[in-house]
Structure formats: C-alpha cells, structure tokens
Design a protein around this motif. Structure first.
Motif, mmCIF file in Angstrom:
data_model
loop_
_atom_site.group_PDB
_atom_site.id
_atom_site.type_symbol
_atom_site.label_atom_id
_atom_site.label_comp_id
_atom_site.label_asym_id
_atom_site.label_seq_id
_atom_site.Cartn_x
_atom_site.Cartn_y
_atom_site.Cartn_z
ATOM 1 N N SER A 139 -32.624 -37.855 -25.466
ATOM 2 C CA SER A 139 -31.529 -36.984 -25.034
ATOM 3 C C SER A 139 -30.264 -37.810 -24.827
ATOM 4 C CB SER A 139 -31.900 -36.271 -23.734
ATOM 5 O OG SER A 139 -30.859 -35.412 -23.313
ATOM 6 N N THR A 141 -27.653 -37.307 -23.125
ATOM 7 C CA THR A 141 -27.135 -37.363 -21.753
ATOM 8 C C THR A 141 -27.893 -38.367 -20.884
ATOM 9 O OG1 THR A 141 -28.510 -35.418 -21.295
ATOM 10 C CG2 THR A 141 -26.159 -35.046 -21.686
ATOM 11 N N SER A 142 -29.024 -38.881 -21.384
ATOM 12 C CA SER A 142 -29.784 -39.878 -20.636
ATOM 13 C C SER A 142 -29.476 -41.301 -21.088
ATOM 14 C CB SER A 142 -31.286 -39.616 -20.792
ATOM 15 O OG SER A 142 -31.627 -38.368 -20.247
ATOM 16 N N ASN A 180 -34.224 -32.067 -22.802
ATOM 17 C CA ASN A 180 -33.553 -32.785 -23.860
ATOM 18 C C ASN A 180 -32.339 -32.020 -24.389
ATOM 19 O OD1 ASN A 180 -32.862 -34.053 -26.302
ATOM 20 N ND2 ASN A 180 -34.973 -34.615 -26.719
ATOM 21 N N ARG A 567 -38.578 -43.221 -21.755
ATOM 22 C CA ARG A 567 -37.516 -43.489 -22.709
ATOM 23 C C ARG A 567 -37.423 -44.982 -22.994
ATOM 24 N NH1 ARG A 567 -35.156 -39.222 -19.648
ATOM 25 N NH2 ARG A 567 -34.598 -37.475 -20.965
#
Length: 575
Positions: A139, A141-142, A180, A567
């Motif tokens: 994702s 934004t992560s 996500n 991640r």
C-alpha cells in the motif's frame, strides 16, 4: 354486532395510535442523539454533520461547529466533507457494474485490464483480491515518508501506478488481509482503462446522476466548491489547518466529497435495483478475510434484538483533516452517517452510542477526555502530579471524565513518542492497575519496557498479555525474539553498516553507534537502539521489526531491508 363503519373507525384509531407511538419514539431518539452529539462537540470530540434514519426515514439531521474556522462559517447538513475511504464502496460498485456488463471478471487478472503493469505481479492478482485487500501489493500510504514527501505532489494515474502501486508482493495473493490503498487505486485505473473515461466521469454517470446525488463528486483542490468544509487537526488546546494533500493521490481509494443528505440517498438506492442487481449486491456484502467484503466491512452490533444478531454494513474514512463513517443496518433499513472536519478519533464511539439509542439499548453519553489534561500536568509538574490528578478526578468526577482503557493507552503512547519513556511506563502501569484483564494494557506496558531495554519486564508483560488473549500474535512474536540468547557482535563489524539509507522518497534511515550501543533514527522520528540477531540481522525492542544489512557480490553493504507488519521495504545506501 359491529357495523362496518365502527370497524373502519377502530382500524383507523389503531393505525393512528401506532403512528403516534412511532412518531414519539423517533422524537425521543432524535432528542437523545442531539444530546450526545452536542456533548461530543462541547468536549471537542465532534465537529461536523450527522444524519440518522430509521426504517428508511430520516429521524435526525444536524450539524455542529465550523466548516471554516477562519471565517466563522458554521457546518450545516448540506456542508460538503471529504469522505476518505468511504470512496471505496463507490469504486467497488462501479467494478460490479462493469462485471454485470461483461467488461470485467472478478477472477480476471490485473494484467488483463492493465497490460503495461508488471507481469510477475499482475498475472497473480485478481480483481477480487484488489476489492478485498488481499492482493499482497504494498500500500502506497504505508511507504516510509510518503505523506511527508510525496502526498503534496500531483500525479497522473499511470505515472502513479508505475511509481507507487507496483511494488513486490508482500504475501501470496488471497492468503492474507492487509488494508491496502494501492489496490483501490489500481481499481480506479482499471475503470478508466476499461471504459475509456475518467474515473470521476464514470461515477457521475453511473451513480451520482441516477441517484440524484448533486452534492457529491471528486474533490479537486482548484475547483470553487460551494459549502466545502476546510479540514483541521486538533491540538491539545486548539485546532490547526490540516496538511495539504493533492487529491490525485487518494484517487479511487479516497478522493470523493459528499454531504450527509447525499449519503442518505446513496443508502436508499442500495435497497433498490437502480445501481446493482440483487446478485451483485449479495457479492458486494459477502465478507472474505477479516470480515471485509467489496468496499464494506460486514459485522454485527454488540447486542442482540429478540435474541437475534443485528447485521451491520459499515465503513469509515480518514483523510487529512477529515474523519467519516457510514453505518447501515439492512434488516431494519436504519442508517447512521457522521462526517467530521477535525480528524476526530471518536466517531466509532459516537456511532456506537447512536446505534444503541435507535435500538433502545443502554448507552453512555460522551465524557471529557483525560488525555490532554493529564499530559499538560505531566509536562508541567511531573509524572507523580499527573497520577495524583488522575486518581483525584476518578474518585470525585468519574461521571464527567472518560477513564476508559483506551484513554490512558493513548496518553502513554503520546508520552512514548515524545521521548518520555519512563513517564509512559508509569501511565501504562496505571492502566494495568485499572484494567487488570485488559490484554492490550499489558502489551503496551511491555512495549514501553522494551524501549528502555528492560528485557525481563517486557517478556513478563507480553506473556501476561498473551495469557489474557491467546490470539495476540504480536506478543507471541516479540516474546520469541526477546527470549533468544543475546548475540554479541564486534563493534568493528557494525561500523561497516554505519551510514544513511534511503527507504522512501526523502525518508532516510540513519545507522550509527553511541559507544557500545547500535542505534538507528529515521527522518522525523526518535532514536532507537537495535540488537543483533546475527551478524547482519538486527531488531529494535521498541517495536516489532527486523533490519537486515545486504551486501553486494564484493562484500560491500549496499542496502538495508526492513521487515515490519508483513511489509518489506528496501533502502539504498546513500552515504
């Protein structure tokens, strides 16, 4: 013997009595909802608009606070708010419409619809995976430093997909749920590629116009949009303007604006076949992993009615300066919509209280948060004064202040993030005292002990957390790591790793040594000590993560690999 006219009279009387009873009940609910929201606004827990419907009829509609604080312009029921991730349900609806038209298949591969997407990933990931947050694609934004360094810049869809939504798979598609935004961004790109039209145009033609949602659309920053709320962030004493976000970034994962009134129209349309067939709606509401369906969370209320579960279809949203929620009760056609423009963290509590009101369940009104009060006291007078104030308020004003487990937990983490580890530990210990059966309190205390390298105390509290909640996988993983025998590493070996690693756009992880301690610090974050698992693998005890230093064929350290929360991020050595 009753005459026909008498029977009609009795029937009309009965109908009138039921109508008056329902009206009185709706008025009672509306008054209680107004009281809850007014208190929440008074305590700085809500600033926005709300709408509640029962049996498909609006029973409450109101607004609180300012849409624009600089100009003292109040919020109203037709104020337009950014929706954040509520956008996803609209994206999912268009995808299902395209499935009905035969233009997309749910088991179709990502590469079938975006031919230029990387094949090794695109041929494994399906539309279903994207809709259910099970694709394994990282994702955006992560990504470390994304919001600080990327989110203000405009991007074209294809350019953004290539640069930020095409990472290596974090897990096998379909095997795990991990929320996500990249997946829903890719769905928007697919909509454009399949239809030959812009995402926002498709939504307007396929949903907003047919439903009559005249106050809903894609929120372009440059557009003059009447009655648009500004976004704010709450500080301990006031509000500040939310950081700027270019709206090409959230795109089909979170770019829409709307009003509570338009979202009522949306809710009502979903009970008809105007947008989707019954079969498509059944698919949309079928939960996959972690109760997530297609753009919706599928759950049940915390109580039963007549010994039966109360089904709930819901989704929240959060975007710079805004927090939103929509809660649907399909069995009774009840609805709660709350839109806030101060990034409040209280919407779930408010919607829960309103839910209990409309189902005639006991509920608690909002209370004053103790977080800012105690934090100010601790900063000015010390931790002992803060704890004394907590005990005094709890003894004398328990009905006024919020002493829930989450309050002290929030305060503890605020202290921890500001470098006050010892003060944070005392607050977490206070929370364990107040909630001895709260597994999360012990988990937080253990995490705080880890930050000051109190290994045995950390293990002890993680074990207690795991005892109270055997499903606390985080505690189990950290215990294994902490119980491993300490590895002794020659400082000269570590010195070969010392340097700077770029792990995201403008986001650098610095690796250095303080005497015999091995340390790291990321851009804008605190300093953390790391401990060796082997010659090249390290971990911080403050949070679950693994750092691996990677060498090239010549034995030179060129990268750092960060494994955290499922991640993987790779940073290139730049210095």
């Amino acid at each position: 013997m009753r005459t026909l006219s008498t029977t009609k009279y009795l029937l009309l009387t009965s109908i009138l009595a039921v109508f008056l009873q329902q009206t009185a009940l709706a008025q009672d609910h509306a008054a209680k909802i107004q009281e809850v929201l007014a208190l929440a606004h008074k305590y700085r827990q809500f600033n926005g608009a709300a709408l509640v419907a029962e049996n498909g009829k609006i029973v409450y509609k109101g607004a609180f606070g300012m849409a624009n604080m600089e100009w003292n312009i109040p919020n109203t029921p037709d104020t337009k708010f950014r929706l954040g991730s509520i956008t996803k349900q609209f994206t999912a609806t268009v995808i299902l419409q395209l499935v009905e038209q035969g233009k997309i298949k749910l088991d179709g591969k990502l590469s079938d619809y975006l031919p230029d997407y990387r094949k090794d990933v695109g041929e494994k990931v399906t539309i279903h995976h994207l809709l259910t947050h099970t694709s394994g694609i990282p994702s955006y934004t992560s990504q470390p430093g994304f919001f600080e360094n990327v989110s203000r810049n405009p991007y074209k869809v294809d350019e953004f997909v290539k640069k930020y939504a095409s990472g290596n798979l974090e897990f096998e598609p379909g095997s795990k749920f991990l929320y996500n935004n990249s997946g829903y961004f890719l769905l928007g790109a697919i909509i454009e590629h399949v239809t030959g039209k812009r995402y926002e145009q498709v939504l307007k033609e396929n949903i907003f116009d047919p439903v009559g949602m005249k106050n809903t659309g894609y929120d372009h920053y440059g557009t003059i949009l009447p009655k648009r709320a500004a976004g704010y962030v709450k500080t301990p004493d006031t509000y500040i303007n939310a950081p700027y976000l270019d709206m090409s970034i959230p795109y089909s994962a979170g770019s829409l604006y709307s009003t509570v009134e338009d979202l009522f129209l949306w809710d009502q349309a979903l009970y008809t076949d105007k947008l989707l067939t019954a079969q498509s709606k059944a698919l949309m509401y079928t939960p996959f992993l972690d109760n997530y369906a297609y753009g919706w969370n599928i759950t049940h209320a915390s109580f039963k009615v007549n010994n039966a579960d109360v089904p709930v279809i819901t989704h929240g949203g959060g975007i710079n300066g805004f927090t939103t929620t929509i809660v649907r009760f399909p069995k009774e056609k009840n609805l709660i919509v709350i839109l806030d423009n101060t990034n409040t963290e209280y919407l779930d509590r408010l919607s829960n209280s309103i839910t209990k009101i409309i189902y005639n369940q006991p509920y608690e009104p909002p209370k004053i948060s103790i977080v800012s009060i105690l934090e100010n006291t601790i900063n000015e007078k010390g931790i002992e004064a803060g704890i004394a104030q907590y005990r005094d308020l709890k003894a004398k004003q328990a009905a006024t202040y919020d002493f829930s487990e989450s309050e002290l937990n929030q305060l503890g983490y605020r202290l921890l993030r500001s470098g006050k580890s010892k003060e944070a530990i005392e607050i977490f210990k206070l929370n364990v005292e107040a909630y001895p059966q709260g597994f999360n309190s012990y988990d937080s205390l253990a995490e705080a002990y880890s930050t000051i390298n109190e290994r045995e105390l950390a293990i002890q509290n993680y074990k207690k957390s795991l005892e109270l909640n055997p499903n606390n996988t985080n505690a189990a993983e950290v215990i294994k790591r902490l119980e491993k025998p300490a590895v002794v590493l020659d400082a000269k070996v570590f010195d070969t790793y010392v340097g700077e690693y770029e792990v995201g756009p403008g986001f650098v992880l610095r690796v250095f040594r303080e005497g015999d301690k091995f340390m790291t610090q990321a851009t804008g974050q605190g300093v953390f000590e790391i401990f060796p698992e082997s010659e090249a693998v390290f971990h911080p005890r403050a949070f679950p993560a693994k750092l691996t230093f990677v060498k090239d064929a010549e034995g030179k350290v060129t990268q750092i690999r960060i494994d955290q929360n499922g991640r993987v991020t790779v940073g290139k050595r730049i210095k």
